[in-house]
Motif scaffolding. Sequence first.
Motif, PDB file in Angstrom:
ATOM      1  N   ALA A   1       0.817  -1.211   0.000  1.00  0.00           N
ATOM      2  CA  ALA A   1       0.000   0.000   0.000  1.00  0.00           C
ATOM      3  C   ALA A   1       0.851   1.262   0.000  1.00  0.00           C
ATOM      4  N   GLN A   2       2.039   1.190   0.582  1.00  0.00           N
ATOM      5  CA  GLN A   2       2.884   2.375   0.650  1.00  0.00           C
ATOM      6  C   GLN A   2       3.323   2.852  -0.734  1.00  0.00           C
ATOM      7  N   ARG A   3       3.437   1.927  -1.675  1.00  0.00           N
ATOM      8  CA  ARG A   3       3.887   2.283  -3.031  1.00  0.00           C
ATOM      9  C   ARG A   3       2.750   2.733  -3.937  1.00  0.00           C
TER      10      ARG A   3
ATOM     11  N   VAL B   1      -6.371   1.411   1.595  1.00  0.00           N
ATOM     12  CA  VAL B   1      -5.870   0.618   0.463  1.00  0.00           C
ATOM     13  C   VAL B   1      -5.441  -0.766   0.939  1.00  0.00           C
ATOM     14  N   ALA B   2      -4.722  -0.828   2.061  1.00  0.00           N
ATOM     15  CA  ALA B   2      -4.286  -2.118   2.593  1.00  0.00           C
ATOM     16  C   ALA B   2      -5.475  -2.965   3.034  1.00  0.00           C
ATOM     17  N   ASP B   3      -6.432  -2.345   3.698  1.00  0.00           N
ATOM     18  CA  ASP B   3      -7.605  -3.090   4.175  1.00  0.00           C
ATOM     19  C   ASP B   3      -8.420  -3.661   3.017  1.00  0.00           C
ATOM     20  N   MET B   4      -8.465  -2.949   1.896  1.00  0.00           N
ATOM     21  CA  MET B   4      -9.192  -3.454   0.734  1.00  0.00           C
ATOM     22  C   MET B   4      -8.452  -4.616   0.082  1.00  0.00           C
ATOM     23  N   MET B   5      -7.128  -4.574   0.137  1.00  0.00           N
ATOM     24  CA  MET B   5      -6.327  -5.604  -0.512  1.00  0.00           C
ATOM     25  C   MET B   5      -6.433  -6.942   0.209  1.00  0.00           C
ATOM     26  N   ILE B   6      -6.483  -6.913   1.519  1.00  0.00           N
ATOM     27  CA  ILE B   6      -6.392  -8.153   2.296  1.00  0.00           C
ATOM     28  C   ILE B   6      -7.459  -9.184   1.905  1.00  0.00           C
ATOM     29  N   PRO B   7      -8.743  -8.821   1.812  1.00  0.00           N
ATOM     30  CA  PRO B   7      -9.735  -9.830   1.441  1.00  0.00           C
ATOM     31  C   PRO B   7      -9.875 -10.032  -0.065  1.00  0.00           C
TER      32      PRO B   7
END
Length: 259
Positions: free
Chosen positions: A148-150, A164-170
Amino acid sequence: MSNVFRWSYGAHDAPALLCLHGIGSCADAFLGQRPLAERLGMRLVAWDAPGYRFSADPDDAPGIDGWADAAASLIAAESDGPVAVLGVSWGGVTATRLVLRHPDLVSSLVLADSSAGAGTKPEQAEAMRARAADFVDLGPEGFAAARAQRLVSPGASSELRSHVADMMIPSIRMPCYQWACDSMAESNHYPDLERIAAPTLVVVGEHDEVTPPRASQRLAEGIPGARYVEIADAGHLANQEQPEAFNDAIAEFLEAATG
């Protein structure tokens, strides 16, 4: 298409704008484009690509052709004619293959923070294939936090980074994430861009580190008549980081393309 999850926003009989998400995301990446649909009187249709989040896994690796053909089937299920297509990153590579394989289904094309594929250079292809190994090594949470940092600009808020990270996980899982990485590694659309006849907009965040503006400029240069726009103060996820400016650029393009 019953095994492919999608949501829609707007009147059922309105012209559709099909949204194809990036390699680490899902349909909800386009929630910020709902005002765009209202402005244009269109119906936003966003999918979880086969193998992502709520959509069923393919039986085997689809390749970019398979994902493009799945998008073509979704268009046939959702519309009586061609539709506008918006693809972000890997979704843009899928959208490019879609318009090349099914030109009659795409009335206009928006490629956002996208590329011609990672198969343009051997080292890029190798790095793309190896990304799934990072997912396995770090686990979903660790991978999402690092990735997500990039995906956003240096000035992005901590809230956006977490979102962004929370959306990616699932959204991502194996083996489909590996298959998606492989599909990028196998793609090089530069030789075929001149065959794209649909009105096209290439848009990119000015701080995109994943597909830098020069890559998007080259993409636009290869597509006959394509327009090019940079979104200020945005990284790779320009549609999420600066939705108002992104939506304005898309609206102006689609209004001109359909007017």
